[in-house]
Design an enzyme around this catalytic site. Structure first.
Site, mmCIF file in Angstrom:
data_model
loop_
_atom_site.group_PDB
_atom_site.id
_atom_site.type_symbol
_atom_site.label_atom_id
_atom_site.label_comp_id
_atom_site.label_asym_id
_atom_site.label_seq_id
_atom_site.Cartn_x
_atom_site.Cartn_y
_atom_site.Cartn_z
ATOM 1 C CD GLU A 107 -6.965 30.310 -14.651
ATOM 2 O OE1 GLU A 107 -7.461 31.181 -15.391
ATOM 3 O OE2 GLU A 107 -5.750 30.016 -14.661
ATOM 4 C CD GLU A 131 -5.435 25.110 -20.674
ATOM 5 O OE1 GLU A 131 -4.641 25.826 -21.258
ATOM 6 O OE2 GLU A 131 -6.333 25.560 -19.932
ATOM 7 C CB SER A 159 3.980 26.269 -18.019
ATOM 8 O OG SER A 159 3.456 26.718 -16.785
ATOM 9 N N GLY A 175 -1.518 30.879 -21.926
ATOM 10 C CA GLY A 175 -1.937 31.941 -21.011
ATOM 11 C C GLY A 175 -0.876 33.036 -20.952
ATOM 12 N N GLY A 176 -0.020 32.958 -19.941
ATOM 13 C CA GLY A 176 0.980 34.006 -19.681
ATOM 14 C C GLY A 176 1.766 34.438 -20.908
HETATM 15 C C1 PEP Z 1 -4.190 28.716 -19.472
HETATM 16 O O1 PEP Z 1 -4.632 29.205 -18.452
HETATM 17 O O2 PEP Z 1 -4.980 28.385 -20.380
HETATM 18 C C2 PEP Z 1 -2.755 28.532 -19.583
HETATM 19 C C3 PEP Z 1 -2.331 27.566 -20.323
HETATM 20 O O3 PEP Z 1 -1.961 29.360 -18.847
HETATM 21 P P1 PEP Z 1 -0.336 29.398 -18.848
HETATM 22 O O4 PEP Z 1 0.119 29.306 -20.275
HETATM 23 O O5 PEP Z 1 -0.002 30.710 -18.222
HETATM 24 O O6 PEP Z 1 0.116 28.235 -18.053
#
Ligand code: PEP
Length: 252
Positions: free
Chosen positions: A99, A167, A213, A234-235
């Site tokens: 990001e 990621e 995810s 993340g989430g």
């Molecule tokens: C992240 O942004 O580091 C991430 C892994 O997000 P998510 O777990 O929401 O996919």
């Protein structure tokens, strides 16, 4: 080679102080409730670092930030230096998250400069890599990740001051994930590049996290792979029950 699993929460730009204190307190209670073999880390927004640090007092849950500048101080409006992060109680900093690479145009070179500065100040850098969907569709996943490692990881990085997080960009926040085989292949290739760059000893000791995810239902699948040494979440890190269930389901 035994590498200690790292279960890391990236809270991104979420939460005000009261929510951060509540989440950190719940995690602290759950971590203390039973014997754990993994290391836990939470990375709140800058505004909450000191507050969350206080809430975590008395546990081994580590605190990290989501970015830093490469300078120690100076005329860099809006930026935060590695020493300021240390001053706020951090021991880790996430660098080169996709990001930030996308929203702020961060290059491998810049990520590397930040990692050098972070390490110099005493922070462990979690350096993020990962391919976009277009790159994946063109069959470039491994090459993209290798180049990001070569360009973003400092030449003198060690397993003590650096963690890699793979990621896939298309898996972040989408609920989509690569197969376990795909993840293991990328991690194994990344470890090979690390061996060339840093030597076999450091590469074998360095933790490579999977992120994208991760949730309680797929944690075991990913975290039981030989070259996966934890997760960047993340989430699912915003709910203590899910965050802790990821560690529970991975038996760490
Ligand atoms: C992240 O942004 O580091 C991430 C892994 O997000 P998510 O777990 O929401 O996919």
């Amino acid at each position: 080679m035994a590498r200690k699993m790292l279960i890391a929460g990236n809270w991104k730009m979420n939460g005000l102080s009261a929510e951060g204190i509540a989440l950190a307190t719940e995690i602290k209670t759950a971590v203390k409730a039973k014997k754990r073999t993994c290391e836990f880390l939470v990375c709140p927004p800058f505004t909450m670092l000191s507050t969350v640090k206080k809430a975590l007092r008395g546990t081994k849950v580590a605190l990290g930030a989501q970015d830093c500048h490469f300078n120690e101080k100076g005329a860099h409006t809006g930026d935060v230096s590695p020493l300021m992060l240390i001053d706020s109680g951090c021991s880790y900093v996430i660098l080169g998250h996709s990001e930030r690479r996308a929203d702020h145009g961060e290059s491998n070179e810049l990520v590397c400069k930040k990692a050098i500065a972070a390490n110099k100040a005493g922070l462990k850098a979690i350096i993020c890599i990962g391919e976009t969907l277009e790159q994946r569709d063109r069959g470039e996943t491994v090459d993209v990740c290798k180049n990001q490692v070569l360009g973003s990881v400092p030449d003198d990085a060690t397993a003590l001051n650096t963690v890699i997080a793979y990621e896939p960009v298309w898996a972040i926040g989408t609920g989509k994930t690569p197969t376990a085989e795909d993840v293991e292949e990328v991690h194994a290739q990344v470890r090979k590049v690390l061996a060339k760059k840093l030597g076999k000893t450091q590469a074998n000791k360095m933790r490579i996290l999977y992120g994208g995810s991760v949730k309680p239902s797929n944690a075991k699948e990913f975290l039981s792979l030989p070259d996966v040494d934890g997760a960047l979440i993340g989430g699912a890190s915003l709910k203590s029950a899910d965050f802790m269930a990821i560690a529970d389901n991975a038996s760490c």
